[in-house]
Scaffold this motif. Structure first.
Motif, short mmCIF file in Angstrom:
data_model
loop_
_atom_site.label_atom_id
_atom_site.label_comp_id
_atom_site.label_asym_id
_atom_site.label_seq_id
_atom_site.Cartn_x
_atom_site.Cartn_y
_atom_site.Cartn_z
N ARG A 56 0.83 -1.21 0.00
CA ARG A 56 0.00 0.00 0.00
C ARG A 56 0.87 1.26 0.00
NH1 ARG A 56 -2.66 3.09 4.38
NH2 ARG A 56 -4.63 3.96 3.60
N ALA A 57 1.88 1.29 0.84
CA ALA A 57 2.76 2.46 0.89
C ALA A 57 3.47 2.66 -0.44
CB ALA A 57 3.79 2.28 2.01
N ASN A 58 3.80 1.57 -1.12
CA ASN A 58 4.50 1.65 -2.40
C ASN A 58 3.65 2.34 -3.46
OD1 ASN A 58 6.57 0.79 -4.44
ND2 ASN A 58 4.88 -0.48 -5.17
N TRP A 59 2.41 1.89 -3.65
CA TRP A 59 1.61 2.50 -4.71
C TRP A 59 1.12 3.89 -4.32
CZ3 TRP A 59 -3.41 3.89 -3.84
CH2 TRP A 59 -4.19 3.16 -2.94
N GLN A 60 0.88 4.10 -3.03
CA GLN A 60 0.45 5.44 -2.62
C GLN A 60 1.57 6.46 -2.84
OE1 GLN A 60 -1.08 5.13 1.41
NE2 GLN A 60 -3.15 4.89 0.63
N GLN A 61 2.81 6.08 -2.52
CA GLN A 61 3.93 6.99 -2.73
C GLN A 61 4.12 7.27 -4.22
OE1 GLN A 61 5.59 8.69 -0.47
NE2 GLN A 61 6.78 9.71 -2.08
N ALA A 62 3.91 6.26 -5.05
CA ALA A 62 4.02 6.45 -6.49
C ALA A 62 3.03 7.50 -6.98
CB ALA A 62 3.79 5.13 -7.22
#
Length: 212
Positions: free
Chosen positions: A76-82
């Motif tokens: 979740r953190a990965n795609w949100q940061q993207a």
């Protein structure tokens, strides 16, 4: 100052040990599967004592639940940061979502294997929904919204829900290929496969090479 640093080190030590155990659990799941993952094997892989595993996780189910929660939060953190790093253009946002799924630290064999283990074993399904159901629904809603915006902006005649679903299952299919094929293609080819899918739906914005 030295006393403050020492106090901080002692506070962080349990968190670091817990993280070490979760990373070891991912490795063990990747090689042994959920059913054969044991606290003893996790301790051996982490290079820590079995007692320390029990201190942080009193049962195998709690260890597996914490590991699944960690994987879900990491994803979740990965795609949100993207998306945070991308503007409001829907094509750029869809591109960011796709690229995020193939980052080397996310699209890594041990993590993909652990995900597949949680997906594939019936006993893990209640655990999966408890730990990941809300995150999955959030991602799907965001992805469908981006597809809807791109369809409107580009004048495409598509169902955004169906387009988003096909992109998701194509991504997950390439992940499975990377794990299960006798001679799998590489991560870059997996990414090009998903970009090709995006190009079928949104030909004025995507090709197999990515965002046009």
């Amino acid at each position: 100052m030295d006393g403050a640093r020492e106090q901080k080190r002692r506070k962080l030590a349990p968190e670091a040990r817990r993280q070490q155990l979760i990373e070891a659990t991912i490795e063990v799941i990747a090689t042994q599967g959920l059913a054969r993952t044991t606290q003893a094997e996790v301790a051996r892989t982490a290079g820590l004592s079995h007692g320390l595993v029990n201190f942080h996780f009193s049962s195998k189910d709690k260890l597996l639940g914490a590991t699944l929660s960690y994987l879900a939060e990491e994803y979740r953190a990965n795609w949100q940061q993207a998306l945070v790093e991308t503007g409001e253009d829907p094509a750029a946002r869809l591109n960011a979502l796709i690229l995020a799924d193939f980052r080397p630290d996310i699209c890594a064999s041990p993590r993909l294997s652990a995900w597949c283990a949680f997906w594939g074993e019936a006993q893990s399904r209640p655990m999966y929904q408890d730990n990941c159901g809300d995150f999955d629904e959030e991602y799907i809603a965001v992805q469908e919204g981006i597809c809807r915006d791109l369809i409107e902006a580009g004048g495409y005649d598509l169902d955004p829900v169906r387009a988003a679903r096909v992109l998701r299952v194509t991504t997950e299919g390439t992940w499975l290929d990377l794990l299960t094929m006798r001679t799998p293609y590489d991560r870059d080819e997996a990414l090009r496969t998903v970009m090709t899918c995006a190009g079928v739906f949104f030909p004025r914005h995507f090709s197999e090479k990515g965002l046009s």
